[in-house]
Design an enzyme around this catalytic site. Structure first.
Site, PDB file in Angstrom:
ATOM      1  N   HIS A   1       0.702  -3.847   9.359  1.00 30.18           N
ATOM      2  CA  HIS A   1       2.120  -3.580   8.930  1.00 30.18           C
ATOM      3  C   HIS A   1       2.945  -3.019   9.897  1.00 30.18           C
ATOM      4  CE1 HIS A   1       2.862  -4.639   4.813  1.00 30.18           C
ATOM      5  NE2 HIS A   1       1.751  -4.078   4.280  1.00 30.18           N
TER       6      HIS A   1
ATOM      7  N   HIS B   1       0.884  -1.229  -0.096  1.00 35.58           N
ATOM      8  CA  HIS B   1       0.209   0.002  -0.231  1.00 35.58           C
ATOM      9  C   HIS B   1       1.110   1.314  -0.003  1.00 35.58           C
ATOM     10  CE1 HIS B   1      -3.352  -2.590   0.813  1.00 35.58           C
ATOM     11  NE2 HIS B   1      -4.214  -1.481   0.941  1.00 35.58           N
TER      12      HIS B   1
END
Length: 240
Positions: free
Chosen positions: A207, A158
């Site tokens: 993450h 992302h």
């Protein structure tokens, strides 16, 4: 000194200081390689520290993850906003938007710019999964997770694709923005696209912070490398 009838001889290197086209292209190539190398230094360092299991980085990642996870659990509306952002500006929607942009640029006659957009998004999209496999870092395993994501962690896809899209936005639309307010709007949109997209992944606990930082750095490196390559290939490549 000489009279008005005398001709003062000036060395040819003084009379013409312009670079030969081949020399100019070589200079641009050298600068591009140097800039790309400098941009990749922090990414390489981060990857090495992750692979080595460097304790200070692990502690920092853990502290950031714990703090943001606690906030996400306490603030459901914040978590919902982060989920919405990460879905809307995920890699696949950004690639679909890039395809539409390529189509629009082709219709506008900007074929080389369209090719640059396609190459940039494609290269970034290929690099991310390959590097994830090479590093092999697992995602955070938090209690009561607020989001789930498959696959490996480093670098964040992302964050990488968000930064690629931000770079594309700047390169394509900033030269077309004539008014200061329009230029500010382009810069603001690019900053939000790159920064918030990456941050949302840490906020949702899928993450580590260093994954996102690596994705940002790699995105900048890809944009810089492809822009330099197209400009070196033909100096007007990104203006037509």
């Amino acid at each position: 000194m000489g009279s008005s009838g005398q001709r003062i001889l000036v060395p040819s290197t003084w009379r013409d200081r312009r670079l030969h086209p081949d020399d100019s292209r070589g200079l641009r190539l050298t600068l591009a390689v140097g800039a790309g190398g400098l941009v990749l230094v922090p990414f390489t360092l981060l990857a090495a520290l992750v692979l080595a299991g460097w304790a200070p980085l692990h502690r920092l990642d853990g502290a950031v993850a714990d703090a943001l996870h606690g906030y996400a659990l306490d603030e459901p509306s914040w978590t919902a906003a982060m989920r919405l952002w990460t879905d809307v500006f995920g890699p696949m929607p950004l690639r679909a938007a890039a395809l539409l942009l390529v189509w629009w640029l082709l219709r506008d006659g900007a074929r080389r710019l369209a090719a640059w957009v396609a190459v940039t998004m494609l290269l970034g999209g290929l690099l991310g999964p390959v590097l994830k496999l090479l590093v092999g870092r697992p995602r955070p395993d938090l209690p009561d997770p607020v989001a789930q994501a498959p696959g490996l962690a480093f670098p964040s896809g992302h964050a990488l694709n968000g930064m690629l899209a931000a770079g594309v936005l700047l390169v394509v639309f900033l030269p077309r923005a004539r008014q200061p307010v329009t230029r500010l709007a382009v810069w603001t949109a690019a900053a939000l696209l790159g920064v918030v997209t990456g941050f949302s992944r840490v906020a949702l606990g899928v993450h580590w912070a260093s994954d996102v930082l690596a994705g940002w750095v790699l995105g900048v490196a890809v944009v810089a490398a492809t822009a330099a390559a197209f400009t070196i290939w033909r100096p007007e490549a990104l203006r037509s």
